[in-house]
Design an enzyme around this catalytic site. Structure first.
Site, PDB file in Angstrom:
ATOM      1  N   ARG A 117     -91.584 -79.835  55.312  1.00 36.81           N
ATOM      2  CA  ARG A 117     -92.844 -79.501  54.830  1.00 36.81           C
ATOM      3  C   ARG A 117     -93.548 -80.081  53.423  1.00 36.81           C
ATOM      4  O   ARG A 117     -94.576 -80.279  53.566  1.00 36.81           O
ATOM      5  CB  ARG A 117     -93.064 -78.092  54.869  1.00 36.81           C
ATOM      6  CG  ARG A 117     -92.966 -77.465  56.114  1.00 36.81           C
ATOM      7  CD  ARG A 117     -93.420 -75.999  55.986  1.00 36.81           C
ATOM      8  NE  ARG A 117     -93.608 -75.392  57.240  1.00 36.81           N
ATOM      9  CZ  ARG A 117     -93.764 -74.211  57.823  1.00 36.81           C
ATOM     10  NH1 ARG A 117     -94.400 -73.175  56.958  1.00 36.81           N
ATOM     11  NH2 ARG A 117     -94.074 -73.715  59.109  1.00 36.81           N
ATOM     12  N   ASP A 130    -105.647 -62.575  50.135  1.00 33.46           N
ATOM     13  CA  ASP A 130    -104.637 -63.582  50.481  1.00 33.46           C
ATOM     14  C   ASP A 130    -104.050 -64.187  48.952  1.00 33.46           C
ATOM     15  O   ASP A 130    -104.929 -64.388  47.871  1.00 33.46           O
ATOM     16  CB  ASP A 130    -104.943 -64.692  51.433  1.00 33.46           C
ATOM     17  CG  ASP A 130    -103.807 -65.368  52.133  1.00 33.46           C
ATOM     18  OD1 ASP A 130    -103.422 -64.813  53.110  1.00 33.46           O
ATOM     19  OD2 ASP A 130    -103.010 -66.347  51.452  1.00 33.46           O
TER      20      ASP A 130
END
Length: 272
Positions: free
Chosen positions: A37, A141
Site C-alpha cells: 500500500r 473521521d
C-alpha cells in the site's frame, strides 16, 4: 532505482508510530500488505526506501504526509445501507418511540455513505410522521480527505446499489454528460448532516448526547485494549437507552459494561 524491501525494524517503527498516534494495530502478518500500500506513494515522492518514508512522517513538519499514510493504510471501502439489519432495527425502534428530536453519530463515517444512508431513513420516517422534524446526523473521521469528499456528497452509482429506486428518486441527483455515473445527495438531505475530524484514540469533547451511535468497521484496526478504550470513550456520548452499533463481524468488545445485546452488532446502553 528499485525500492528497497521493507525491513523488519522499519516495519516495527512504522507500526509503533501508527499505534501511538492513531491507535492502529498492525501485526507482523500484515507487513506485505502495508508494504504494497505504501510502495506507490514512496516512489512517487522520489524516495528510495521505506526507512526514508517513515523518517519523513515521523518528523514534525511532514507537509501532511502522515495523514496521507493513515489514508493509505486504512480501508475506506464502503457503500450505502451496509449491513441493512442495523437500519431495520433503528427504524423499528424509532417507529415505536416516535421521538420529536433526534441526534445520531456516525463515528467512523469515511466518505459519508453511512451518514447519508441514515439521513435517507430519518427523512422517510419524518415524512410518514414517525419522528419529528428536529433531527441531525454528525459524521466524524480521522481522515481530512474522506471528510472533504463526504461534504461534497458525490458518489459513483455503484455505491448506491442497495438504495431503493424510490429513495434514489427522492434524495439523489443523477449526473449527466461529464458527470454521468455519479450521484449527488440533494441539498435538503445534506442540510441535516454535518462532518468533522476526530481521532477516536484521543479524549472526546462533549459532542452528545446522541440517541444512536454507529461505530462500525473501524474496531478491526485496533488491538484489544485500544478497542475497549475507544468504545468506552464513545459510549460517554450516548444517552442511557440509546442504540449502539458496531460491525457484525467485530463481535462484542470484551470488558465493556452497560450494554444490552439486541442483535449481532447492535446494543442498547443500559441506564446506570
Amino acid at each position: 532505482m528499485p525500492l528497497k524491501e521493507l525491513g523488519e525494524a522499519t516495519y516495527q517503527e512504522l507500526a509503533a508510530l501508527m499505534h501511538e498516534a492513531v491507535g492502529l494495530s498492525f501485526p507482523a502478518a500484515k507487513k506485505p500488505l502495508i508494504a504494497s500500500r505504501l510502495a506507490p506513494r514512496v516512489q512517487r515522492l522520489g524516495l528510495d526506501s521505506y526507512e526514508a518514508y517513515v523518517a519523513l512522517i515521523a518528523g514534525g513538519d511532514d507537509g501532511g504526509e502522515f495523514q496521507m499514510a493513515v489514508d493509505l493504510l486504512t480501508t475506506n471501502e464502503t457503500y450505502f445501507f451496509r449491513e441493512p439489519a442495523h437500519f431495520d432495527l433503528l427504524e423499528s425502534e424509532l417507529s415505536h418511540s416516535r421521538p420529536q428530536r433526534l441526534r445520531l453519530w456516525s463515528a467512523a463515517s469515511s466518505f459519508g455513505d453511512e451518514a447519508y444512508s441514515l439521513a435517507m431513513l430519518l427523512s422517510d420516517l419524518q415524512q410518514t410522521g414517525r419522528i419529528g422534524a428536529d433531527w441531525s446526523i454528525l459524521g466524524t473521521d480521522i481522515s481530512e480527505r474522506v471528510l472533504r469528499s463526504a461534504v461534497e456528497a458525490i458518489y459513483p452509482e455503484e455505491r448506491l446499489r442497495h438504495v431503493t429506486p424510490e429513495r434514489l428518486k427522492r434524495y439523489c441527483l443523477r449526473g449527466s454528460e461529464g458527470s454521468a455515473g455519479l450521484v449527488q445527495m440533494q441539498a435538503r438531505l445534506r442540510e441535516h448532516v454535518g462532518f468533522g475530524q476526530l481521532n477516536l484514540c484521543r479524549p472526546i469533547e462533549e459532542l452528545g448526547p446522541f440517541d444512536a451511535i454507529f461505530l462500525r468497521n473501524v474496531l478491526i484496526y485496533f488491538d484489544a485494549p485500544t478497542k475497549q478504550a475507544v468504545v468506552e470513550r464513545v459510549l460517554t456520548q450516548l444517552r442511557p437507552g440509546g442504540l449502539f452499533f458496531i460491525g457484525t463481524a467485530e463481535g462484542r468488545v470484551p470488558g465493556v459494561a452497560g450494554l444490552q445485546v439486541l442483535s449481532p452488532g447492535a446494543f442498547r446502553k443500559v441506564a446506570a
